[in-house]
Design a protein around this motif. Structure first.
Motif, short mmCIF file in Angstrom:
data_model
loop_
_atom_site.label_atom_id
_atom_site.label_comp_id
_atom_site.label_asym_id
_atom_site.label_seq_id
_atom_site.Cartn_x
_atom_site.Cartn_y
_atom_site.Cartn_z
N VAL A 64 0.88 -1.13 0.13
CA VAL A 64 -0.08 -0.04 -0.20
C VAL A 64 0.85 1.12 0.02
O VAL A 64 1.81 1.40 0.80
CB VAL A 64 -0.94 0.03 1.25
CG1 VAL A 64 -1.81 1.27 1.32
CG2 VAL A 64 -1.86 -1.27 1.15
N PRO A 65 0.73 2.20 -0.82
CA PRO A 65 1.57 3.51 -0.90
C PRO A 65 1.04 4.39 0.16
O PRO A 65 0.09 4.20 0.91
CB PRO A 65 1.11 3.92 -2.23
CG PRO A 65 -0.12 3.41 -2.59
CD PRO A 65 -0.38 2.45 -2.11
N VAL A 66 1.66 5.38 0.35
CA VAL A 66 1.39 6.75 1.36
C VAL A 66 0.07 7.08 1.00
O VAL A 66 -0.30 7.27 -0.23
CB VAL A 66 2.30 7.68 1.42
CG1 VAL A 66 3.63 7.05 1.82
CG2 VAL A 66 2.42 8.40 0.30
N GLU A 67 -0.80 7.20 1.83
CA GLU A 67 -2.26 8.32 1.50
C GLU A 67 -1.92 9.58 1.06
O GLU A 67 -0.74 10.25 1.59
CB GLU A 67 -2.99 8.25 2.59
CG GLU A 67 -3.91 6.80 2.83
CD GLU A 67 -5.10 7.05 4.13
OE1 GLU A 67 -5.05 8.12 4.45
OE2 GLU A 67 -5.78 6.25 4.16
N LYS A 68 -2.36 10.16 0.17
CA LYS A 68 -2.18 11.71 -0.28
C LYS A 68 -3.69 12.49 -0.55
O LYS A 68 -4.39 11.82 -0.72
CB LYS A 68 -1.38 11.68 -1.37
CG LYS A 68 -1.87 10.85 -2.70
CD LYS A 68 -0.86 10.93 -3.79
CE LYS A 68 -0.61 12.04 -4.60
NZ LYS A 68 -0.17 12.01 -5.79
N GLU A 69 -3.26 13.76 -0.13
CA GLU A 69 -4.51 14.58 -0.26
C GLU A 69 -4.15 16.06 -0.70
O GLU A 69 -3.30 16.46 -0.20
CB GLU A 69 -5.48 14.72 0.81
CG GLU A 69 -6.53 15.41 0.82
CD GLU A 69 -7.37 15.66 1.93
OE1 GLU A 69 -8.20 16.47 2.04
OE2 GLU A 69 -6.99 15.22 3.20
N LEU A 70 -4.68 16.49 -1.99
CA LEU A 70 -4.14 17.74 -2.48
C LEU A 70 -4.68 18.92 -1.49
O LEU A 70 -5.96 18.90 -0.97
CB LEU A 70 -4.77 17.85 -3.92
CG LEU A 70 -4.59 19.14 -4.31
CD1 LEU A 70 -3.01 19.53 -4.85
CD2 LEU A 70 -5.55 19.46 -5.82
N VAL A 71 -3.75 19.68 -1.22
CA VAL A 71 -4.15 20.59 -0.15
C VAL A 71 -3.71 22.34 -0.87
O VAL A 71 -4.31 23.06 -0.51
CB VAL A 71 -3.27 20.76 1.08
CG1 VAL A 71 -3.61 19.26 1.87
CG2 VAL A 71 -1.83 20.86 0.88
#
Length: 429
Positions: free
Chosen positions: A356-363
């Motif tokens: 599983v890769p890191v979780e990412k969220e556009l900020v």
């Protein structure tokens, strides 16, 4: 624009070896940046001129945009770092028009007139106190395969301690950690810039003892090494991010990049995968929000306005990601998936293997926010949990658009403006 051949005379106006001892301006101590700087407005950093070519193409110093970090104790102050100095492609390597350039850390402040003030330059030095250069390392010391040449096209010696600095961390004790694109190395420097420790992949710089990175990191792609460096708030764990997909084992341009953590207490490492929006993008900076959450730059190399450009900042979480270290840090290719390296594997194959890769969220999307005109968003200074100061790498105000060894002024497309390392205050949701 008329191009200028490198062999044209270069008039050195200011020696790159001189430490600036006098302040360029006097800061007002403790000025909160948000009280004087407007959001999404360009604030250029001060610069000197290193030299001028015959048709007035300037080489500027400048260049303080490869990474940035907050001063750990002084509000309104930050540090930024240069890379290896001005260079262009040439034959089988790089031509260095200012070959004695010394990579350096700039110490900056914001004053009450909303100006960015350079307080001092900290020149990087080897363990014996001698200034280093940005010239590549020889074989066994972190070589990238790039051959160095001077302005006349003559091959010049490698530098065992050379740095192409790209990541920067400032500690409360006054020292710095710097990551680079050669070894890649992570180097500990004193408050005056003297090397205290150099951490390299297993198999690189052997015999110098101490802590090491997993051997697979020597597979970094030339000029796209460890582009960002952070440290957790407790100052225990260094966190480095690779700029692009590593050449593991062959030349691969995919959307997989790696994050490595190094526990400074135990010397142990962990590795995580980051999934870019598309292949061949660049992760140019990482800054810690907590021990598991970070802000990361993901960008392309386009200028806004000239063509579609991506200058994104994501919040990531490594706590949900799989450690892909494998059983042996000395393994040349790292963890294998059904006989393939991680970089050779598809995301479907990685998912099937339980990775599983890191979780990412556009900020933040800087192009949407302010039409960000620069090509290289490479550093940011975390001011508070809702505000960052973003910096671009201006490449010392010169470019080599055709990659043929000629040099010209780096101009923002559609303007007459020379690209300049600049600070932008950005609000994060």
């Amino acid at each position: 624009m008329k191009k200028v051949l490198f062999f044209l005379a270069l008039v050195i106006l200011i020696s790159s070896c001189d430490l600036i001892e006098d302040h360029i301006g006097t800061p007002d101590p403790g000025i909160p940046p948000k009280s004087v700087l407007q959001k999404n407005v360009q604030y250029p950093l001060p610069f000197n001129v290193l030299g001028t070519l015959e048709n007035n193409v300037e080489i500027r110093n400048g260049g303080f945009g490869s990474a940035a970090t907050a001063h750990p104790t002084h509000e309104g102050e930050f540090y930024a770092i240069t890379d290896r100095g001005p260079n262009t492609n040439f034959l089988d390597g790089k031509k260095f028009p200012v070959s004695d350039y010394i990579p350096r850390i700039g110490h900056y402040a914001v004053n009450s007139d909303a100006e960015i003030v350079l307080l001092e330059e900290i020149l990087l030095k080897d363990p014996y106190g001698n200034p280093i250069s940005g010239i590549p390392n020889p074989e066994g010391k972190g070589a990238t395969g790039e051959i160095p040449y001077d302005i006349a096209g003559n091959q010049i010696p490698f530098d065992d301690f050379g740095m192409d600095a790209e990541g920067l961390v400032a500690l409360k004790d006054g020292t710095f950690w710097v990551s680079d694109e050669y070894g890649p190395h992570i180097v500990h420097y004193s408050a005056t810039g003297v090397e205290l420790e150099r951490i390299s992949p297993i198999g690189v710089n052997e015999g110098n003892g101490g802590r090491k990175l997993p051997a697979v990191y020597a597979k970094r792609r030339a000029n796209r090494g460890m582009e960002g460096l952070a440290i957790t708030p407790d100052e225990r764990v260094l966190v480095g991010i690779m700029q692009s997909t590593m050449h593991n084992p062959e030349s691969i341009r995919a959307d997989i990049t790696r994050i490595v953590t190094l526990d400074l207490y135990t010397g142990s490492t962990k590795q995580y995968l980051y999934r870019q929006q598309k292949a061949n993008l660049s992760n140019s900076e990482i800054v810690a929000l907590s021990n598991t959450k970070f802000l990361v730059v993901e960008r392309d190399g386009n200028f806004a306005g000239a063509e579609a450009a991506q200058k994104h900042i994501y919040e990531i979480d490594v706590s949900v990601a799989t450690d892909v270290s494998g059983a042996d840090d000395a393994s040349e290719f790292g963890l294998m998936i059904d006989g393939k390296t991680i970089e050779q594997s598809s995301w479907e194959e990685l998912d099937a293997a339980g990775i599983v890769p890191v979780e990412k969220e556009l900020v933040a999307d800087l192009v949407a926010l302010n039409g960000y005109s620069h090509d290289k968003l490479e550093g940011f200074w975390l001011i508070d949990n809702h505000t960052i100061g973003c910096l671009n790498d201006d490449d010392f105000a010169v470019s080599d658009e055709d990659g043929d060894g000629t040099i010209e002024q780096k101009i923002l497309p559609g303007t007459d403006d020379v690209d300049a390392s600049s600070l932008y205050l950005i609000h994060l949701d």
